[in-house]
Design a protein around this motif. Structure first.
Motif, short mmCIF file in Angstrom:
data_model
loop_
_atom_site.label_atom_id
_atom_site.label_comp_id
_atom_site.label_asym_id
_atom_site.label_seq_id
_atom_site.Cartn_x
_atom_site.Cartn_y
_atom_site.Cartn_z
N TYR A 1 59.19 110.73 139.97
CA TYR A 1 59.02 109.27 140.08
C TYR A 1 59.95 108.57 139.09
O TYR A 1 60.67 107.62 139.43
CB TYR A 1 57.56 108.92 139.80
N GLU B 1 53.33 103.14 135.57
CA GLU B 1 54.75 102.81 135.45
C GLU B 1 54.87 101.60 134.53
O GLU B 1 54.28 100.55 134.79
CB GLU B 1 55.31 102.48 136.84
N ILE C 1 56.83 106.22 131.64
CA ILE C 1 55.64 106.46 132.46
C ILE C 1 54.58 107.06 131.55
O ILE C 1 54.89 107.86 130.67
CB ILE C 1 55.95 107.41 133.63
N LEU D 1 50.76 109.10 131.73
CA LEU D 1 49.73 109.77 132.52
C LEU D 1 48.45 109.78 131.71
O LEU D 1 48.42 110.29 130.59
CB LEU D 1 50.16 111.20 132.86
N TRP E 1 55.24 115.52 139.26
CA TRP E 1 55.37 114.34 140.13
C TRP E 1 55.90 113.14 139.35
O TRP E 1 56.74 112.38 139.85
CB TRP E 1 54.03 114.00 140.76
N ALA E 2 55.43 112.96 138.12
CA ALA E 2 55.86 111.82 137.30
C ALA E 2 57.36 111.92 136.97
O ALA E 2 58.06 110.90 136.91
CB ALA E 2 55.04 111.75 136.01
N LEU F 1 48.79 107.42 136.89
CA LEU F 1 50.20 107.30 136.55
C LEU F 1 50.50 105.81 136.36
O LEU F 1 50.32 105.02 137.28
CB LEU F 1 51.06 107.90 137.65
#
Length: 242
Positions: free
Chosen positions: A97, A134, A106, A108, A93-94, A132
């Motif tokens: 993104y 940013e 990013i 995690l 998912w990251a 997450l």
């Protein structure tokens, strides 16, 4: 107004040591007052860097680095709480993104659960909660992403919510609106934003509904006293449009 207060990682946390039970009790009483009044909107602690993953996006490529590592560029622009089965799922998912953002970073970070702190036994097959983060860049510090990026991020978040992955998210105002507080034996030194950088990893955060920056400063003073009097904390207003 909503404020996010972030305390920085310390050697005790980085070593993977749980806080003393006395501190857990005192912090629970302190945070509990805000929870009972409905002013605690969110909050969590993060594990040491060995539980984290950093994704760096450059020229259309993504480099993934697993901890442990030192802090480098740790000024956040937005945070999303994810509930996943594995770290690999969160990385997937990251990556999606980050590709929307272009060049950037990013992180995690695994959320500390009660069983990580020794408060209760771990349940069987618990979900993995990942924050997450940013990282801020020139665009976010200037006021936000492009309309195209915003639209694509909204679509991705909608998909993440439908998949049961995105629990909640928030975006922060630029660091020009922020304060950095450095406490040494309860003596406070305050630095006004904007911040060109932040080298210390985030150790945890709380989002509170407060009357304004003066109350946020007072809450941080109280938090530092409960925590032992020596720590670094950033106060960031949450984007009112988020």
């Amino acid at each position: 107004m909503r404020f996010m207060m972030m305390h920085k990682n310390d050697p005790h946390t980085e070593a993977g040591l749980p806080p003393p039970m006395e501190l857990i009790v005192k912090m629970g009483e302190f945070i509990g007052e805000f929870a009972r009044s409905g002013r605690l909107l969110d909050g969590a602690g993060l594990g040491g860097s060995k539980t984290r993953t950093r994704l760096v996006f450059r020229d259309g490529r993504c480099t993934v680095k697993h901890g442990p590592y030192r802090g480098e560029h740790e000024l956040p622009a937005a945070m999303l709480l994810l509930k996943v089965r594995t770290r690999e799922e969160a990385i997937g998912w990251a990556e999606r993104y980050g590709k929307i953002l272009g060049d950037g970073e990013i992180e995690l970070g695994k959320i500390n659960e009660p069983w990580d702190l020794g408060v209760m036994p771990a349940p069987e097959n618990p979900p993995l909660q990942i924050l997450l983060i940013e990282k801020a860049d020139r665009a976010t510090e200037a006021g936000g992403r492009s309309p195209k990026q915003k639209a694509e991020l909204t679509r991705l978040k909608t998909e993440m919510t439908a998949a049961g992955v995105l629990v909640r998210s928030l975006r922060l105002g630029p660091s020009a609106e922020a304060k950095r507080l450095v406490f040494t034996n309860n003596d406070m030194r305050m630095i006004d934003g904007p911040f060109a950088e932040s080298k210390e990893l985030i150790g945890g955060f709380a989002v509170l509904e407060l009357s304004g920056m003066e109350e946020a400063l007072e809450v941080c003073r109280q938090y530092a006293e409960v925590s032992g009097g020596t720590l670094e904390c950033d106060i960031r207003p949450v984007d009112p449009n988020d």
